[in-house]
Design an enzyme around this catalytic site. Structure first.
Site, PDB file in Angstrom:
ATOM      1  N   ASP A 149      -7.299 -25.295   5.084  1.00  0.00           N
ATOM      2  CA  ASP A 149      -8.712 -24.998   6.038  1.00  0.00           C
ATOM      3  C   ASP A 149      -8.194 -24.708   7.462  1.00  0.00           C
ATOM      4  O   ASP A 149      -8.959 -23.816   8.083  1.00  0.00           O
ATOM      5  CB  ASP A 149      -9.631 -26.263   6.129  1.00  0.00           C
ATOM      6  CG  ASP A 149     -10.656 -26.249   4.894  1.00  0.00           C
ATOM      7  OD1 ASP A 149     -10.331 -25.512   3.951  1.00  0.00           O
ATOM      8  OD2 ASP A 149     -11.308 -27.108   4.819  1.00  0.00           O
ATOM      9  N   ASP A 284     -26.060 -39.801   0.468  1.00  0.00           N
ATOM     10  CA  ASP A 284     -26.293 -38.656  -0.349  1.00  0.00           C
ATOM     11  C   ASP A 284     -27.461 -38.235   0.239  1.00  0.00           C
ATOM     12  O   ASP A 284     -28.780 -38.767   0.052  1.00  0.00           O
ATOM     13  CB  ASP A 284     -26.463 -38.999  -1.591  1.00  0.00           C
ATOM     14  CG  ASP A 284     -26.472 -37.834  -2.760  1.00  0.00           C
ATOM     15  OD1 ASP A 284     -27.255 -36.768  -2.378  1.00  0.00           O
ATOM     16  OD2 ASP A 284     -25.802 -37.880  -3.720  1.00  0.00           O
ATOM     17  N   GLY A 332     -23.599 -27.567  -0.521  1.00  0.00           N
ATOM     18  CA  GLY A 332     -24.766 -28.039  -1.512  1.00  0.00           C
ATOM     19  C   GLY A 332     -25.949 -28.297  -0.917  1.00  0.00           C
ATOM     20  O   GLY A 332     -26.904 -27.800  -1.500  1.00  0.00           O
TER      21      GLY A 332
END
Length: 337
Positions: A149, A284, A332
């Site tokens: 990365d 989450d 996501g």
């Protein structure tokens, strides 16, 4: 025997993987190991041509065991008839520092270099090393390769990568902005240029990766100008369990006046902050959103804070660039917003 390439993206809360044909590079099958989908189980999902072909619940949250089970599922479903079909494994890895800027073949020496950076990314680097260990064990004949990365941010100028602290902190200790999610930002840049029908050298972009970990990158003429993450993946946006940017004075305050140790502060900022710390519900985003819709006030506050900080930092990047041809979202949370 049809040769294949296995690609693995070992993240802090999930593992994405895919099989690709050696000759055509066309995808054969993709998979996801989701450690947050269930409270006490790991969910493994296998997809082919965007259709779910298998979904399994695995009773362990242990990283190595879950990755091994997921890759074993490829054999069970006959996407692999022989483990020797895997000719190469490509790993997305977090940190190569200033030492590793290009893709490499993974050797014991390379793993030693990667391990040196564990204190900077304790949620990510062990995950990548676990994935390497599993694939080395399952596919001993395959060449293991790594893409880092931090490599995408090799051209960030000193004015952007240095911190306003004594210069010796950089020259002697190596403290600087490295930037993270580089492979995601690089792909988003290339895909945006393709969609715009313009070369990457001719556009200015802000790419925004929103997931369990989140960051944004300002890009000009095909090169990163800066990234919201810094010396560690803790800087920048508020995240699932990470605080993102906070006043450094808070750290010394809670240590001096409330007795927290450096280890406690590090654990709290990495694993007990962000959406989880504010909402008290979950790290989450999906769970926090459900709670907010059910009237949970702190969950709604967490979402409001999350959105505010994303907007504020994207605005700062826009000013840095001076002109923005496109704002590109991936990850996501962004993909499902």
């Amino acid at each position: 025997m049809t040769m294949k390439i296995l690609v693995i993206n070992a993240g802090s809360s999930s593992v994405k993987f895919g099989l690709f044909d050696w000759e055509t590079l066309s995808p054969v099958v993709r998979g996801l190991v989701d450690f947050n989908a269930r409270p006490s189980e790991t969910q493994i999902t296998i997809r082919q041509d965007n259709a779910v072909v298998a979904e399994r619940l695995f009773s362990s949250k242990k990283y190595r065991d879950a990755v091994s089970a997921a890759l074993g599922l490829l054999e069970e479903l006959h996407f692999l008839s022989n483990r020797r079909e895997i000719r190469a494994v490509g790993h997305r890895l977090i940190h190569g520092g200033e030492t590793i800027r290009e893709p490499v073949i993974i050797t014991p020496e390379i793993k030693d270099i990667i391990s040196q950076f564990i204190p900077l990314a304790p949620l990510h680097i062990p995950a990548g090393l676990h994935a390497i260990e599993v694939t080395e064990s399952l596919f001993p004949d395959a060449v293991q390769t790594g893409v880092f990365d931090t490599g995408f941010f090799a051209h960030i100028p000193p004015a952007a990568y240095l911190y306003p602290v004594p210069y010796e902190w950089y020259s002697e200790w190596g403290i600087r902005r490295f930037g993270y999610h580089g492979t995601s930002h690089a792909y988003a840049m290339e895909r945006a240029a393709e969609m715009l029908g313009r070369p990457v050298e001719a556009i200015r972009l802000i790419t925004c990766h929103l997931g369990q970990g989140s960051s944004a990158t300002a890009i000009a003429e095909g090169k990163a100008v800066t990234n919201t993450m810094g010396f560690t993946p803790l800087e920048g946006f508020m995240m699932g369990t990470r605080s993102g940017t906070v006043d450094p004075g808070i750290i010394t305050y809670v240590q001096r006046h409330h007795g927290l140790t450096a280890d406690q502060v590090e654990r709290i900022l990495h694993s007990q902050s962000g959406l989880l710390g504010v909402s008290g519900v979950s790290g989450d985003y999906r769970e926090v959103l459900r709670a907010a819709r059910a009237g949970h006030q702190r969950a709604q506050l967490a979402l409001d804070m999350y959105a505010y900080r994303v907007r504020a930092m994207l605005g700062a990047l826009a000013v840095t660039l001076g002109k923005v041809d496109a704002l590109v979202f991936t990850g996501g949370i962004a993909e499902n917003a």
